[in-house]
Scaffold this motif. Structure first.
Motif, PDB file in Angstrom:
ATOM      1  N   PHE A 100       0.866  -1.034  -0.112  1.00  0.00           N
ATOM      2  CA  PHE A 100      -0.052   0.092   0.022  1.00  0.00           C
ATOM      3  C   PHE A 100       0.826   1.132  -0.008  1.00  0.00           C
ATOM      4  O   PHE A 100       0.470   2.196  -0.783  1.00  0.00           O
ATOM      5  N   ASP A 101       1.813   1.335   0.680  1.00  0.00           N
ATOM      6  CA  ASP A 101       2.701   2.349   0.933  1.00  0.00           C
ATOM      7  C   ASP A 101       4.107   2.457   0.741  1.00  0.00           C
ATOM      8  O   ASP A 101       4.621   3.374   0.846  1.00  0.00           O
ATOM      9  N   SER A 102       4.515   1.263  -0.001  1.00  0.00           N
ATOM     10  CA  SER A 102       5.999   1.001  -0.269  1.00  0.00           C
ATOM     11  C   SER A 102       6.014   0.096  -1.243  1.00  0.00           C
ATOM     12  O   SER A 102       5.010  -0.827  -1.491  1.00  0.00           O
ATOM     13  N   THR A 103       7.207  -0.015  -1.967  1.00  0.00           N
ATOM     14  CA  THR A 103       7.698  -1.379  -2.799  1.00  0.00           C
ATOM     15  C   THR A 103       8.632  -2.208  -2.131  1.00  0.00           C
ATOM     16  O   THR A 103       9.586  -1.485  -1.157  1.00  0.00           O
ATOM     17  N   LEU A 104       8.466  -3.246  -1.755  1.00  0.00           N
ATOM     18  CA  LEU A 104       9.305  -4.102  -1.016  1.00  0.00           C
ATOM     19  C   LEU A 104       9.965  -5.272  -1.978  1.00  0.00           C
ATOM     20  O   LEU A 104       9.474  -5.705  -2.820  1.00  0.00           O
ATOM     21  N   ILE A 105      11.524  -4.771  -1.941  1.00  0.00           N
ATOM     22  CA  ILE A 105      12.460  -5.834  -2.855  1.00  0.00           C
ATOM     23  C   ILE A 105      13.165  -6.659  -1.764  1.00  0.00           C
ATOM     24  O   ILE A 105      13.780  -6.135  -0.911  1.00  0.00           O
ATOM     25  N   THR A 106      13.166  -7.815  -2.243  1.00  0.00           N
ATOM     26  CA  THR A 106      13.987  -8.779  -1.540  1.00  0.00           C
ATOM     27  C   THR A 106      15.075  -9.501  -2.213  1.00  0.00           C
ATOM     28  O   THR A 106      14.899 -10.079  -3.415  1.00  0.00           O
ATOM     29  N   ILE A 107      16.311  -9.255  -1.863  1.00  0.00           N
ATOM     30  CA  ILE A 107      17.316  -9.785  -2.650  1.00  0.00           C
ATOM     31  C   ILE A 107      17.923 -10.950  -1.845  1.00  0.00           C
ATOM     32  O   ILE A 107      18.361 -11.168  -0.914  1.00  0.00           O
ATOM     33  N   VAL A 108      17.884 -12.266  -2.711  1.00  0.00           N
ATOM     34  CA  VAL A 108      18.482 -13.311  -2.279  1.00  0.00           C
ATOM     35  C   VAL A 108      19.886 -13.880  -2.793  1.00  0.00           C
ATOM     36  O   VAL A 108      19.920 -13.657  -4.181  1.00  0.00           O
ATOM     37  N   ASP A 109      20.707 -14.168  -2.056  1.00  0.00           N
ATOM     38  CA  ASP A 109      22.108 -14.591  -2.405  1.00  0.00           C
ATOM     39  C   ASP A 109      22.047 -16.026  -2.958  1.00  0.00           C
ATOM     40  O   ASP A 109      21.852 -16.899  -2.227  1.00  0.00           O
ATOM     41  N   VAL A 136      18.507  -9.880   1.784  1.00  0.00           N
ATOM     42  CA  VAL A 136      18.411  -8.296   1.903  1.00  0.00           C
ATOM     43  C   VAL A 136      17.177  -7.668   1.796  1.00  0.00           C
ATOM     44  O   VAL A 136      16.645  -8.070   0.240  1.00  0.00           O
ATOM     45  N   VAL A 137      16.349  -7.070   2.443  1.00  0.00           N
ATOM     46  CA  VAL A 137      15.272  -6.624   2.168  1.00  0.00           C
ATOM     47  C   VAL A 137      15.153  -5.355   2.228  1.00  0.00           C
ATOM     48  O   VAL A 137      15.379  -4.537   3.178  1.00  0.00           O
ATOM     49  N   ILE A 138      14.649  -4.743   1.007  1.00  0.00           N
ATOM     50  CA  ILE A 138      14.729  -3.264   0.897  1.00  0.00           C
ATOM     51  C   ILE A 138      13.231  -2.515   0.714  1.00  0.00           C
ATOM     52  O   ILE A 138      12.467  -3.336  -0.013  1.00  0.00           O
ATOM     53  N   ASN A 139      12.749  -1.879   1.700  1.00  0.00           N
ATOM     54  CA  ASN A 139      11.503  -1.293   1.574  1.00  0.00           C
ATOM     55  C   ASN A 139      11.538   0.245   1.112  1.00  0.00           C
ATOM     56  O   ASN A 139      12.274   1.208   1.817  1.00  0.00           O
ATOM     57  N   THR A 177      14.447   1.838   3.663  1.00  0.00           N
ATOM     58  CA  THR A 177      15.308   0.996   4.685  1.00  0.00           C
ATOM     59  C   THR A 177      15.738  -0.462   3.952  1.00  0.00           C
ATOM     60  O   THR A 177      15.251  -0.820   3.188  1.00  0.00           O
ATOM     61  N   VAL A 178      16.883  -0.598   4.555  1.00  0.00           N
ATOM     62  CA  VAL A 178      17.596  -1.826   4.085  1.00  0.00           C
ATOM     63  C   VAL A 178      17.660  -2.839   5.453  1.00  0.00           C
ATOM     64  O   VAL A 178      18.490  -2.216   6.266  1.00  0.00           O
ATOM     65  N   GLU A 179      17.295  -3.969   5.272  1.00  0.00           N
ATOM     66  CA  GLU A 179      17.455  -4.797   6.522  1.00  0.00           C
ATOM     67  C   GLU A 179      18.052  -6.025   6.274  1.00  0.00           C
ATOM     68  O   GLU A 179      17.858  -6.675   4.926  1.00  0.00           O
ATOM     69  N   ALA A 194      19.727 -11.001  15.315  1.00  0.00           N
ATOM     70  CA  ALA A 194      19.097  -9.988  15.215  1.00  0.00           C
ATOM     71  C   ALA A 194      18.975  -9.315  13.542  1.00  0.00           C
ATOM     72  O   ALA A 194      19.806  -9.682  13.059  1.00  0.00           O
ATOM     73  N   VAL A 195      18.034  -8.786  13.326  1.00  0.00           N
ATOM     74  CA  VAL A 195      17.725  -7.904  12.203  1.00  0.00           C
ATOM     75  C   VAL A 195      18.555  -6.572  12.241  1.00  0.00           C
ATOM     76  O   VAL A 195      17.961  -5.710  13.170  1.00  0.00           O
ATOM     77  N   HIS A 196      19.284  -6.103  11.333  1.00  0.00           N
ATOM     78  CA  HIS A 196      19.918  -4.711  11.239  1.00  0.00           C
ATOM     79  C   HIS A 196      19.287  -4.135  10.317  1.00  0.00           C
ATOM     80  O   HIS A 196      18.821  -4.431   9.151  1.00  0.00           O
ATOM     81  N   LYS A 197      18.980  -2.711  10.612  1.00  0.00           N
ATOM     82  CA  LYS A 197      18.239  -1.970   9.812  1.00  0.00           C
ATOM     83  C   LYS A 197      18.853  -0.613   9.500  1.00  0.00           C
ATOM     84  O   LYS A 197      19.213   0.017  10.500  1.00  0.00           O
ATOM     85  N   ILE A 198      18.924  -0.104   8.335  1.00  0.00           N
ATOM     86  CA  ILE A 198      19.491   1.105   7.819  1.00  0.00           C
ATOM     87  C   ILE A 198      18.564   1.911   7.372  1.00  0.00           C
ATOM     88  O   ILE A 198      17.596   1.345   6.490  1.00  0.00           O
ATOM     89  N   THR A 199      18.174   3.266   7.568  1.00  0.00           N
ATOM     90  CA  THR A 199      17.348   4.182   6.833  1.00  0.00           C
ATOM     91  C   THR A 199      18.110   5.289   6.162  1.00  0.00           C
ATOM     92  O   THR A 199      18.795   5.961   6.676  1.00  0.00           O
ATOM     93  N   LEU A 200      17.928   5.342   4.891  1.00  0.00           N
ATOM     94  CA  LEU A 200      18.378   6.186   4.038  1.00  0.00           C
ATOM     95  C   LEU A 200      17.469   7.410   3.429  1.00  0.00           C
ATOM     96  O   LEU A 200      16.110   6.935   3.281  1.00  0.00           O
ATOM     97  N   SER A 201      17.621   8.547   3.662  1.00  0.00           N
ATOM     98  CA  SER A 201      16.816   9.468   3.175  1.00  0.00           C
ATOM     99  C   SER A 201      16.836   9.371   1.687  1.00  0.00           C
ATOM    100  O   SER A 201      17.870   8.800   1.012  1.00  0.00           O
ATOM    101  N   MET A 202      15.994  10.221   0.957  1.00  0.00           N
ATOM    102  CA  MET A 202      15.988   9.941  -0.642  1.00  0.00           C
ATOM    103  C   MET A 202      17.310  10.757  -1.061  1.00  0.00           C
ATOM    104  O   MET A 202      17.999   9.993  -2.178  1.00  0.00           O
ATOM    105  N   ALA A 203      17.728  11.868  -0.615  1.00  0.00           N
ATOM    106  CA  ALA A 203      19.106  12.467  -0.992  1.00  0.00           C
ATOM    107  C   ALA A 203      20.241  11.509  -0.663  1.00  0.00           C
ATOM    108  O   ALA A 203      21.207  11.257  -1.572  1.00  0.00           O
ATOM    109  N   GLN A 204      20.293  10.618   0.277  1.00  0.00           N
ATOM    110  CA  GLN A 204      21.412   9.741   0.448  1.00  0.00           C
ATOM    111  C   GLN A 204      21.297   8.526  -0.412  1.00  0.00           C
ATOM    112  O   GLN A 204      22.277   8.006  -0.989  1.00  0.00           O
ATOM    113  N   LEU A 205      20.035   8.114  -1.030  1.00  0.00           N
ATOM    114  CA  LEU A 205      20.060   7.006  -1.844  1.00  0.00           C
ATOM    115  C   LEU A 205      20.399   7.740  -3.178  1.00  0.00           C
ATOM    116  O   LEU A 205      21.120   6.883  -3.830  1.00  0.00           O
TER     117      LEU A 205
END
Length: 80
Positions: free
Chosen positions: A8-17, A27-30, A37-39, A47-58
């Motif tokens: 509804f509010d995002s696109t979810l991309i899952t990258i499988v090694d 790697v899950v990118i929302n 966000t990258v998890e 534990a799951v590690h999460k990084i949040t990037l602004s659109m400028a950082q991306l």
């Protein structure tokens, strides 16, 4: 290999090694309108590690992948 799902509010991309061993966790990118966000699960810490990037950082990250070593500042677009 990767999958793309539109929520509804995002696109979810899952990258499988699927490369040679040892394999990394998925790697899950929302992608939201205001940030991305990258998890990734860390087996050592259980534990799951999460990084949040602004659109400028991306935008800067995308540009950095194609540039040589150095220090850069991208010009702002009309959308910024």
């Amino acid at each position: 290999m990767f999958t793309i799902e539109h929520e509804f509010d995002s696109t979810l991309i899952t990258i499988v090694d699927d490369g040679p061993s040892p394999l990394q966790e998925d790697v899950v990118i929302n992608a939201f309108a205001e940030c991305v966000t990258v998890e990734q699960y860390d087996l050592r810490e259980d534990a799951v590690h999460k990084i949040t990037l602004s659109m400028a950082q991306l935008r800067d990250l995308a540009a950095a992948l194609n540039l040589p070593e150095g220090s850069y500042s991208l010009a702002k677009s009309k959308q910024d």
